[in-house]
Design a protein around this motif. Structure first.
Motif, PDB file in Angstrom:
ATOM      1  N   UNK A  28       0.841  -1.198   0.000  1.00 20.12           N
ATOM      2  CA  UNK A  28       0.000   0.000   0.000  1.00 20.12           C
ATOM      3  C   UNK A  28       0.872   1.243   0.000  1.00 20.12           C
ATOM      4  N   UNK A  29       1.956   1.229   0.791  1.00 20.35           N
ATOM      5  CA  UNK A  29       2.865   2.378   0.819  1.00 20.35           C
ATOM      6  C   UNK A  29       3.483   2.624  -0.552  1.00 20.35           C
ATOM      7  N   UNK A  30       3.886   1.550  -1.233  1.00 22.30           N
ATOM      8  CA  UNK A  30       4.468   1.705  -2.569  1.00 22.30           C
ATOM      9  C   UNK A  30       3.417   2.196  -3.560  1.00 22.30           C
ATOM     10  N   UNK A  31       2.226   1.612  -3.509  1.00 17.15           N
ATOM     11  CA  UNK A  31       1.186   1.973  -4.467  1.00 17.15           C
ATOM     12  C   UNK A  31       0.700   3.401  -4.323  1.00 17.15           C
ATOM     13  N   UNK A  32       0.664   3.907  -3.093  1.00 16.22           N
ATOM     14  CA  UNK A  32       0.163   5.264  -2.871  1.00 16.22           C
ATOM     15  C   UNK A  32       1.235   6.333  -3.018  1.00 16.22           C
ATOM     16  N   UNK A  33       2.494   5.937  -3.077  1.00 14.73           N
ATOM     17  CA  UNK A  33       3.581   6.927  -3.129  1.00 14.73           C
ATOM     18  C   UNK A  33       3.452   7.892  -4.312  1.00 14.73           C
TER      19      UNK A  33
END
Length: 744
Positions: free
Chosen positions: A361-366
């Motif tokens: 999720x952190x990677x996708x929302x970055x």
């Protein structure tokens, strides 16, 4: 059908990116053209036109409901009903008014008002108020929160300041406000404001320090009601009924699956009503309803259908929702989870599922956070591993149960006391993480670098074994290490930031950076912390070689402490160093001091006979390739006469309007000698000082000067040394913004 639904969503989302709304005849013709295209099997185009037309109609309704320019700054008596949850901050009552009536003119249906020193105002009350009206505008700075877009998305047609008023009727149908008052009165070990945020979605009781901790750790979504809370409650109800059925405790005459789905959806709706049905909550309720329907009848359709239907449902009900960052983050997070888990050939262990979900999720929302100009929490994936179960499984049940049992003596209060203590421990733990790893405010990157980073993020979300997946990491890192253009030798980039009634000007050469004034601070409103410091980060400023504070007035020096705390500052110079905070270690401005940075010349002037703070302003002349800019602070006509006897009395291309365009400054003598071709004015909309004064504007216009006003243009960028006209933020057209005026 799926293609048509995607086309409909694309049409509804297109509104967010329009620089201006199409003419009325065009968006009225769109649905007609769509109907004509349907028989020719071009239904995706037809659905796109339907969506775009509906979005444009709603946007035009909202724009037409804004305060007319002729009433901007006028004081009118109005009547209306208080809605939402009023806030009391530092002696200021802030609330929204709806069902507005006025005897003499038509006004917007909804307003956002502030009452300084006013009495308590409760939701559901009806008031008669004398209000100084303002059009809905906000500060415009690079990659900053767009307050004007947020107001339009909330369909708030005006803001205003209450001068006086009287209550006409007591509160009616204000049960949420009643619950909030009960929660705030409970002994929750000092965390009643956090409980109110968790139960009602009202973050007014959280301090600035609390918000900073939540932002640094990426846990804002846990305390202000999000889809996770709604989904958790619905899941608990569903699993409870399923468990009762499994152990033979559910009545046989009632089929457990329909009842489980129906009661779970009812629980979600009840919690949504308690939370006020904001965009994330509406999205969650709609998603849960579709998931439960999918569980009952349509499991073969896959997981993307509920998301797509929820997206269209939210946008059809409120097309302006796409103007809010939370809308994009909500749907993007769900899409990342579906993409992450939907394409796996085999299941993960529970601990793998939990840990990988947080990182993915952190990677996708970055990339999305970067596009929205929001801070990125570096500690978020790790912090959420423990914070999510703590809030969802440990804190939320006693908080909701305690709220429900408040009428029962001692029981509800005890549960809320326990929940408050659990939240306090949670905040203490997050505070330790926040102190070590604050949120990262990324620098804006070129479009090509952002696209590469977004593609890299998508590649990393795909299962292992997908070709080219390892390329995702270097592509994602382009968001951090993208090359940025360097300034030419002999050229200075000047940003006059939009800070309201104050001044903050950033000056950069090829290898050096300085800040002239730091923005205002009035009470708890520190624009140095809220506006200037984030803008510096987003413009790529890593530190300041010099912070020059013209004088010690709060509208020029108020933000200095926050900036010195947030960035390395090599030197501080001021016309009034002894009146600045001691930790700044400011030096006195010395007339005649000169230096050169990367081919750009700087020279200071200070009047030794100054009699007041404004006259003590430290004046700076910047010259790049023969093009000059004079930064004058708040000097008045007397100081201007003394300036004319100094080496700075040279023909100047650009003048920072002295004292925000006050009548006591910008004398004819100064303008006759400097002969500027343009003036930069930094001020607040509808300020009580009347800046800029009409006589000063008339002097500028008489000399053919171009006026760049922060209220009308937002932040202004000047490339000194290139002899080009300045660029302003309002030239970055959006349909909800008024175009910049062509002021001669």
């Amino acid at each position: 059908m799926r293609t048509g639904m995607m086309a409909l969503a694309l049409g509804l989302l297109t509104l967010r990116f329009l620089p201006a709304l199409p003419p009325v005849w065009l968006w009225l013709a769109m649905p007609v053209a769509g109907l004509m295209l349907l028989p020719f099997r071009t239904y995706p185009v037809a659905f796109y036109l339907f969506g775009l037309s509906w979005a444009c109609v709603n946007a035009q309704w909202a724009l037409d409901d804004r305060l007319p320019p002729t009433l901007d700054g006028e004081t009118r008596w109005i009547e209306g009903r208080v809605t939402g949850l009023p806030r009391h901050d530092d002696g200021v009552m802030r609330f929204e008014l709806t069902d507005i009536q006025s005897r003499r003119t038509r006004l917007p249906r909804q307003m956002r008002l502030a009452w300084y020193g006013g009495p308590p105002v409760n939701s559901g009350e009806r008031w008669r108020l004398a209000v100084k009206l303002k059009r809905p505008v906000g500060l415009l700075n690079p990659q900053a929160f767009d307050y004007q877009a947020w107001l339009l998305a909330q369909r708030i047609g005006a803001t205003g300041t209450v001068k006086q008023g009287e209550r006409l009727a007591p509160a009616q149908r204000a049960w949420r406000d009643g619950i909030r008052q009960r929660l705030l009165a409970v002994d929750a070990q000092g965390r009643s404001g956090a409980l109110t945020a968790l139960v009602l979605g009202d973050g007014a009781g959280l301090s600035r320090e609390d918000w900073q901790v939540l932002q640094d750790t990426g846990t804002v979504h846990l305390l202000v009601i999000s889809g996770q809370h709604i989904g958790l409650l619905a899941g608990v109800v569903y699993l409870l009924i399923a468990g009762l059925s499994r152990f033979g405790l559910w009545p046989n005459r009632l089929p457990w699956l329909p009842w489980a789905c129906g009661l779970a959806f009812a629980a979600a709706l009840c919690y949504g009503m308690l939370a006020g049905f904001g965009v994330p909550v509406r999205r969650a309720c709609l998603m849960i309803g579709l998931v439960l329907l999918w569980r009952l009848r349509f499991r073969h359709l896959g997981a993307w259908w509920p998301l797509l239907l929820a997206l269209n449902g939210i946008l059809l009900l409120e097309p302006l929702a796409s103007l809010q960052p939370g809308f994009w983050l909500s749907f993007a997070a769900v899409a990342v989870l579906i993409l992450t888990f939907g394409g796996r050939l085999g299941p993960w262990r529970w601990w793998q599922t939990w840990t990988r979900a947080q990182w993915l999720i952190a990677i996708g929302l970055c990339p999305l956070l970067l596009a929205l100009g929001l801070p990125i929490s570096l500690s978020g994936p790790l912090a959420n591993l423990f914070a999510v179960p703590w809030i969802s499984l440990v804190v939320l049940p006693p908080a909701l149960l305690g709220t429900l049992l408040l009428p029962v003596p001692y029981v509800g209060e005890t549960l809320l006391w326990l929940a408050g203590g659990l939240i306090d421990w949670w905040f203490r733990g997050l505070g330790l993480v926040s102190g070590q790893v604050p949120a990262w405010v990324p620098t804006a990157v070129p479009l090509w670098a952002w696209l590469m980073g977004a593609i890299g993020a998508v590649l990393l979300l795909l299962p292992r074994g997908v070709p080219m997946r390892p390329l995702g990491w270097p592509m994602l890192l382009m968001l951090v290490f993208a090359p940025r253009p360097m300034l030419q030798e002999g050229v200075a980039e000047v940003w006059q930031l939009d800070v309201g009634q104050g001044l903050a000007i950033l000056v950069r050469t090829r290898h050096h950076t300085m800040l002239y004034d730091a923005g205002p601070r009035f009470g708890e409103l520190d624009q140095g912390e809220r506006v200037v410091l984030p803008a510096l980060h987003k413009l790529g400023v890593k530190g300041l070689d010099l912070m020059l504070i013209s004088h010690a007035h709060a509208d020029h020096a108020g933000g200095a402490r926050a900036i010195a705390k947030g960035l390395p500052v090599n030197r501080v110079v001021s016309g009034e160093p002894s009146d600045l905070p001691l930790e700044l270690r400011a030096e006195r401005c010395e007339s005649g001091r000169q230096w050169t940075w990367d081919g750009v010349d700087f020279q200071l002037w200070h009047w030794p006979l100054a009699g007041d703070s404004n006259q003590n302003s430290c004046v700076l002349l910047i010259e790049a390739n023969g093009e000059r800019l004079l930064l004058s602070g708040d000097i008045d006509a007397a100081a201007e006469r003394a300036l004319l006897d100094s080496p700075l009395a040279l023909p100047t291309d650009w003048l920072q309007a002295p004292h925000h365009g006050s009548r006591s400054s910008s004398s004819n003598a100064l303008l006759d000698v400097l002969q500027p071709k343009g003036a930069l004015i930094s001020r607040g909309q509808g300020n009580s000082f009347g800046h800029p004064h009409p006589t000063v504007i008339a002097r500028y216009q008489k000399r053919g000067m171009t006026i760049y006003d922060s209220v009308e243009q937002g932040a202004i960028r000047l490339q000194l040394g290139r002899f080009e006209p300045p660029w302003s933020m309002r030239q970055e057209r959006r349909f909800w913004r008024d175009p910049p005026p062509l002021t001669p």
